[in-house]
Scaffold this motif. Structure first.
Motif, PDB file in Angstrom:
ATOM      1  N   GLN A  53     -13.638   1.779  -5.096  1.00 29.69           N
ATOM      2  CA  GLN A  53     -12.780   0.649  -4.757  1.00 29.69           C
ATOM      3  C   GLN A  53     -11.612   0.524  -5.730  1.00 29.69           C
ATOM      4  N   LYS A  54     -11.863   0.751  -7.015  1.00 30.47           N
ATOM      5  CA  LYS A  54     -10.796   0.671  -8.023  1.00 30.47           C
ATOM      6  C   LYS A  54      -9.711   1.716  -7.743  1.00 30.47           C
ATOM      7  N   ARG A  55     -10.117   2.947  -7.462  1.00 38.36           N
ATOM      8  CA  ARG A  55      -9.131   4.001  -7.198  1.00 38.36           C
ATOM      9  C   ARG A  55      -8.373   3.753  -5.895  1.00 38.36           C
ATOM     10  N   ARG A  56      -9.053   3.211  -4.892  1.00 37.43           N
ATOM     11  CA  ARG A  56      -8.363   2.901  -3.637  1.00 37.43           C
ATOM     12  C   ARG A  56      -7.342   1.790  -3.835  1.00 37.43           C
ATOM     13  N   ILE A  57      -7.681   0.782  -4.622  1.00 32.95           N
ATOM     14  CA  ILE A  57      -6.735  -0.314  -4.878  1.00 32.95           C
ATOM     15  C   ILE A  57      -5.512   0.196  -5.624  1.00 32.95           C
ATOM     16  N   ILE A  58      -5.722   1.038  -6.629  1.00 27.94           N
ATOM     17  CA  ILE A  58      -4.594   1.597  -7.379  1.00 27.94           C
ATOM     18  C   ILE A  58      -3.706   2.428  -6.458  1.00 27.94           C
ATOM     19  N   SER A  59      -4.308   3.240  -5.597  1.00 27.32           N
ATOM     20  CA  SER A  59      -3.530   4.054  -4.676  1.00 27.32           C
ATOM     21  C   SER A  59      -2.756   3.195  -3.689  1.00 27.32           C
ATOM     22  N   ILE A  60      -3.374   2.130  -3.195  1.00 24.34           N
ATOM     23  CA  ILE A  60      -2.685   1.245  -2.251  1.00 24.34           C
ATOM     24  C   ILE A  60      -1.560   0.492  -2.943  1.00 24.34           C
ATOM     25  N   LEU A  61      -1.734   0.149  -4.220  1.00 23.13           N
ATOM     26  CA  LEU A  61      -0.653  -0.510  -4.958  1.00 23.13           C
ATOM     27  C   LEU A  61       0.554   0.418  -5.119  1.00 23.13           C
ATOM     28  N   PHE A  62       0.316   1.709  -5.255  1.00 21.81           N
ATOM     29  CA  PHE A  62       1.429   2.660  -5.289  1.00 21.81           C
ATOM     30  C   PHE A  62       2.028   2.856  -3.906  1.00 21.81           C
ATOM     31  N   LEU A  63       1.241   2.617  -2.869  1.00 19.85           N
ATOM     32  CA  LEU A  63       1.710   2.792  -1.502  1.00 19.85           C
ATOM     33  C   LEU A  63       2.730   1.729  -1.095  1.00 19.85           C
ATOM     34  N   ILE A  64       2.634   0.535  -1.676  1.00 18.41           N
ATOM     35  CA  ILE A  64       3.542  -0.557  -1.314  1.00 18.41           C
ATOM     36  C   ILE A  64       5.003  -0.196  -1.592  1.00 18.41           C
TER      37      ILE A  64
END
Length: 99
Positions: A53-64
């Motif tokens: 979950q932590k890695r997915r959140i970080i990746s999604i934050l870069f996706l914005i």
């Protein structure tokens, strides 16, 4: 020439977003399993889920911000505002050239 650039850049973005989505949903759990094998993450289900979950959140934050650049491109293409398209194109190509 501009039409060809627009087609190539949109195609590049489709490729980038497809790979990014695959990494988020399939690649991150595979990386975590490698981390468990190396002893970086404890092999407990809750720890593994927390790291995923932590890695997915970080990746999604870069996706914005990436989607913001993609919106520049699409808006510039649809409204025939070439300066927005060129800004988006430069912001797309610079990180690729840096890598």
């Amino acid at each position: 020439m501009t039409k060809a650039l627009k087609i190539l850049i949109v195609g590049l973005w489709i490729l980038i977003l497809t790979i990014w989505g695959g990494v988020i949903w399939l690649g991150i759990p595979m990386d975590i399993s490698d981390d468990v094998t190396r002893g970086i993450v404890e092999p407990m289900r809750t720890d593994i889920d927390d790291v995923i979950q932590k890695r997915r959140i970080i990746s999604i934050l870069f996706l914005i911000p990436a989607l913001t650049v993609f919106e520049f491109l699409i808006y510039g293409i649809l409204k025939n505002k070439d300066h927005l398209f060129y800004i988006g194109m430069v912001l797309t190509i610079l990180p690729i050239l840096a890598i």
